[in-house]
Motif scaffolding. Sequence first.
Motif, PDB file in Angstrom:
ATOM      1  N   LYS A 153       0.879  -0.725   0.179  1.00  0.00           N
ATOM      2  CA  LYS A 153      -0.030  -0.163  -0.228  1.00  0.00           C
ATOM      3  C   LYS A 153       0.332   1.095  -0.129  1.00  0.00           C
ATOM      4  O   LYS A 153       0.569   2.354  -0.926  1.00  0.00           O
ATOM      5  N   ALA A 154       2.198   1.129   1.187  1.00  0.00           N
ATOM      6  CA  ALA A 154       2.996   2.279   0.666  1.00  0.00           C
ATOM      7  C   ALA A 154       3.703   2.587  -0.706  1.00  0.00           C
ATOM      8  O   ALA A 154       3.735   3.730  -1.406  1.00  0.00           O
ATOM      9  N   GLN A 155       3.676   1.704  -1.112  1.00  0.00           N
ATOM     10  CA  GLN A 155       4.415   1.366  -2.860  1.00  0.00           C
ATOM     11  C   GLN A 155       4.031   2.302  -3.806  1.00  0.00           C
ATOM     12  O   GLN A 155       3.694   2.942  -4.266  1.00  0.00           O
ATOM     13  N   ASP A 156       2.066   2.287  -3.477  1.00  0.00           N
ATOM     14  CA  ASP A 156       0.919   1.819  -4.490  1.00  0.00           C
ATOM     15  C   ASP A 156       1.021   3.581  -3.853  1.00  0.00           C
ATOM     16  O   ASP A 156       0.283   4.552  -4.659  1.00  0.00           O
ATOM     17  N   MET A 157       1.437   4.416  -3.287  1.00  0.00           N
ATOM     18  CA  MET A 157       1.599   5.970  -2.736  1.00  0.00           C
ATOM     19  C   MET A 157       2.464   6.570  -2.752  1.00  0.00           C
ATOM     20  O   MET A 157       2.419   7.428  -2.811  1.00  0.00           O
ATOM     21  N   GLY A 158       3.361   5.953  -3.408  1.00  0.00           N
ATOM     22  CA  GLY A 158       4.181   6.595  -3.376  1.00  0.00           C
ATOM     23  C   GLY A 158       5.531   6.887  -2.887  1.00  0.00           C
ATOM     24  O   GLY A 158       6.763   7.008  -2.975  1.00  0.00           O
ATOM     25  N   ALA A 159       5.845   5.878  -2.060  1.00  0.00           N
ATOM     26  CA  ALA A 159       6.915   5.794  -0.921  1.00  0.00           C
ATOM     27  C   ALA A 159       7.824   4.958  -0.928  1.00  0.00           C
ATOM     28  O   ALA A 159       8.161   4.875  -2.588  1.00  0.00           O
ATOM     29  N   SER A 160       9.234   5.340  -1.335  1.00  0.00           N
ATOM     30  CA  SER A 160      10.452   5.492  -1.848  1.00  0.00           C
ATOM     31  C   SER A 160      10.734   4.271  -1.296  1.00  0.00           C
ATOM     32  O   SER A 160      10.681   3.463  -0.513  1.00  0.00           O
ATOM     33  N   TRP A 161      11.613   3.413  -2.714  1.00  0.00           N
ATOM     34  CA  TRP A 161      12.820   1.775  -2.527  1.00  0.00           C
ATOM     35  C   TRP A 161      13.065   2.308  -1.404  1.00  0.00           C
ATOM     36  O   TRP A 161      13.438   1.477  -0.433  1.00  0.00           O
ATOM     37  N   VAL A 162      13.737   3.046  -0.969  1.00  0.00           N
ATOM     38  CA  VAL A 162      14.838   3.391  -0.076  1.00  0.00           C
ATOM     39  C   VAL A 162      14.429   3.177   1.237  1.00  0.00           C
ATOM     40  O   VAL A 162      14.933   2.558   2.254  1.00  0.00           O
ATOM     41  N   HIS A 163      12.776   3.338   1.302  1.00  0.00           N
ATOM     42  CA  HIS A 163      12.311   3.309   2.484  1.00  0.00           C
ATOM     43  C   HIS A 163      11.358   2.028   3.566  1.00  0.00           C
ATOM     44  O   HIS A 163      11.917   1.572   3.955  1.00  0.00           O
ATOM     45  N   ILE A 164      11.407   1.662   1.767  1.00  0.00           N
ATOM     46  CA  ILE A 164      10.294   0.266   2.181  1.00  0.00           C
ATOM     47  C   ILE A 164      11.112  -0.847   1.742  1.00  0.00           C
ATOM     48  O   ILE A 164      10.530  -2.019   2.091  1.00  0.00           O
ATOM     49  N   ALA A 165      12.510  -1.346   0.365  1.00  0.00           N
ATOM     50  CA  ALA A 165      12.723  -2.253  -0.572  1.00  0.00           C
ATOM     51  C   ALA A 165      13.423  -3.079   0.887  1.00  0.00           C
ATOM     52  O   ALA A 165      12.911  -4.155   0.629  1.00  0.00           O
ATOM     53  N   ALA A 166      13.873  -2.433   1.733  1.00  0.00           N
ATOM     54  CA  ALA A 166      14.762  -4.475   2.184  1.00  0.00           C
ATOM     55  C   ALA A 166      13.957  -4.308   3.513  1.00  0.00           C
ATOM     56  O   ALA A 166      14.541  -5.615   3.325  1.00  0.00           O
ATOM     57  N   PRO A 167      13.124  -3.480   3.984  1.00  0.00           N
ATOM     58  CA  PRO A 167      11.855  -4.308   5.211  1.00  0.00           C
ATOM     59  C   PRO A 167      10.840  -5.064   4.208  1.00  0.00           C
ATOM     60  O   PRO A 167       9.828  -6.243   5.043  1.00  0.00           O
ATOM     61  N   TRP A 168      10.919  -4.090   3.421  1.00  0.00           N
ATOM     62  CA  TRP A 168       9.776  -5.436   2.177  1.00  0.00           C
ATOM     63  C   TRP A 168      10.494  -7.188   1.553  1.00  0.00           C
ATOM     64  O   TRP A 168       9.401  -7.692   1.961  1.00  0.00           O
ATOM     65  N   ILE A 169      11.270  -6.811   1.557  1.00  0.00           N
ATOM     66  CA  ILE A 169      11.494  -8.015   0.744  1.00  0.00           C
ATOM     67  C   ILE A 169      11.916  -9.065   2.170  1.00  0.00           C
ATOM     68  O   ILE A 169      12.079  -9.932   2.209  1.00  0.00           O
ATOM     69  N   PHE A 170      12.546  -8.226   3.660  1.00  0.00           N
ATOM     70  CA  PHE A 170      12.577  -9.138   4.961  1.00  0.00           C
ATOM     71  C   PHE A 170      11.297 -10.345   5.258  1.00  0.00           C
ATOM     72  O   PHE A 170      11.142 -11.183   5.577  1.00  0.00           O
ATOM     73  N   ALA A 171      10.365  -9.435   4.519  1.00  0.00           N
ATOM     74  CA  ALA A 171       9.831 -10.102   5.038  1.00  0.00           C
ATOM     75  C   ALA A 171       8.059 -11.329   4.188  1.00  0.00           C
ATOM     76  O   ALA A 171       8.027 -11.823   4.586  1.00  0.00           O
ATOM     77  N   LEU A 172       8.426 -10.688   2.678  1.00  0.00           N
ATOM     78  CA  LEU A 172       8.737 -11.743   1.488  1.00  0.00           C
ATOM     79  C   LEU A 172       9.604 -12.846   2.107  1.00  0.00           C
ATOM     80  O   LEU A 172       9.064 -14.091   1.715  1.00  0.00           O
ATOM     81  N   LEU A 173      10.822 -12.489   2.046  1.00  0.00           N
ATOM     82  CA  LEU A 173      11.701 -13.797   2.830  1.00  0.00           C
ATOM     83  C   LEU A 173      11.420 -15.184   3.601  1.00  0.00           C
ATOM     84  O   LEU A 173      11.087 -16.034   3.517  1.00  0.00           O
TER      85      LEU A 173
END
Length: 539
Positions: free
Chosen positions: A381-401
Motif C-alpha cells: 500500500k505504501a508503494q502504491d502511494m509513492g513511498a520511496s524504495w529507500v524506505h520500503i524495499a529492504a524491510p519489505w523483501i525481509f518480510a517476503l523472505l
Amino acid sequence: MAEPRLSLCMIVKNEEKNLPRCLESVQGQVDEIVVVDTGSTDGTREVAARYGAKVLTYRWQNDFSAARNVSLDHASGDWVLWLDADEELLDSSQGVTLRQLAAVSDMDGYLMPIQNMKLDGTFTAHYAVRFFRKLDGIHFEGKAHESVGDWLLRYGGRIERSPVAIRHWGYAITEERLQEKLDRNLELLMAQVEKDPNNSYAHYYVGMSLMAKKNFEGGYRHLKKAQELGPTTPNMECLVLNMLAYYHLHHGNHRTAEELTRRSLSITPRQHTGRLFLGIALYNQKKYREALPLLREAYQFQRLPLDRRRSDLSLEHAYGEAELLWAVARSAYEVGNFPLAYQFAQRLQEAGGTDGSVLVLQAASSLALGAFQEAAIFFQKAQDMGASWVHIAAPWIFALLHLGRLDEARDLLEKAGSGFFENGESEKTFPLFVERHWEAGEMAELIQTLTRLAAMDHVPLAVLDALALSLIKQQRYTEAVPVLEKMLHDDPGNPQIQRRLAAVYARLGHGARAAELLNAGGAGSLSGNVSNRSSGKNG
C-alpha cells in the motif's frame, strides 16, 4: 435562606442569527437577561425582547469592558453569567447546575471551560471567569479579552473550576473572517498598551494575537516585554512562558523551548500545554523515551470531554490530532514499543491520516512483531502511494523472505535497485536473500537477478561477492572470472578476493595467472579457496 438570583449579561451587535441559540441554552437557568446593544441594524433587539430580555442601547466606544460594565450596572441578580451571542451554555455531564454553584456560600467566581469550535469540527479550550458573585465594585477590565478575574484576585475572592461549560462558535469561520476578528481585537489591545505600556497582561494578549496572525517576531517582542514587566500571577507567568516556548518551537529552537516549558511546569505542574510543548521539544531532539509519555498524555487529555479536563491554567493550547498521533507512533517505534506504535499508526489511519509514511510505520511495526503477511500488505500500500524504495524495499523483501515468496522478493529487488542498498536494513536482508535462494535450490533465478544488479552503476561489493559465489557453487567458473576481476578492481589488494580468483583460474587451467595473483598478494596455498563459503558476510 433565599435562593440566589442569576443574571445573564450580554453585549451584542447584529446577532439575530446567533442570539436564539444562545438564549435557548439558558432557559430555566437564569432569572434575568440583560442585553446591551451597541448599534444593531438587524432584528437583534427584537429577538432579545422575545426572550424577555432587558434591552439597553449603548454607543460603542472601542472598549469591550466599558460595554460589559453597562450590562453589569443594570443586572439585579446576586450572581452574573456573561456570554456572547455566538456562545451557548452546555449541560454538565455531572448534572451540576449554575444554581447549585451559586449556592456555595464561600465561593466568589467560577472558571468555566470554553470550547472554541473550528470549521473542521475540532476545538481548542480555555478557561475564563464567566460566572461570578456580583460583589460591590466588581467590574470588567481590558479593552479586549476583558475579564473580572484580575479584580477578583485583587479582592481576594475564591475562584474554582466549573463543571458547567460554554461552547463558542465564533472561531468556526473562514480564515478571512478570523483575520478580521483578530485585527479588530489587536487594534483595541494596541490602544490599551499605548495607554498603559507597563501592563503585562495587555502585552501578553498583543503577543498572542500577533502570533495568531503569523507575525512571530512582533509577537515575541510583546511576550518578552510581558515577561520583563513581571506577570502578576503564576497563571499569567506560565501563559507567557508557554507562548515563548511556542515561538521557539516554531523556529526550531527545541532546546530553548524545553527549558521554558520545564520552568512553566515547575510553577504549575497540573497543566496540559507545558507538557505538550515539552513533549514536542523532546521529540524534535530525538529524545523519544522522554517524549513518549508526555505526548501520549497530551493525546489522552485532548480526547477528554471538556468538563473532565483537569488543569490549573486558564488557557490550554491544542495540537493537531494527526500530528500528535504520528509523534506518539514514531516515538513508540523508536523506543521499541512496537504494539503501541502499531496501535497509534492505526488510529492515525482511521482518522484519515493515511499517507506513505504512516503505512511504512505500520508495516515496520508489523514486521517487528513478526506479522510478516500484514507487513507485506502495508508495504504494498505504501508503494502504491509513492513511498520511496529507500524506505520500503529492504524491510519489505525481509518480510517476503520469511513468507517464502522468493519470486516476489527477486522482482522487488530488481525494481528497487540501488535504493535497496541505501537502507541500513539491507545489511541483514541481502545475506538472507542469498541464503534463502541457496537453501531453496533456486540458483539460476538468483544468478539472473544478481547479474542484473551487477550491471548497476556503483554496484555494491556484496552483490558481486554473492554473484561470484553463486556461480562457483554452480561450477560456472568462466562466468565467475569477470565478476571476481571487477571485485579486485574495486578493492585492489584484497587477499581473500585474490585467493578466490587464483583458485578459479587454477580450475580453468590458467596456472600462470593463478600464480601471479598468489605472488602479488602473498596469498599462499589455493587449498579451500573455491568452495561453498562466502569470503564476506553474505555466506
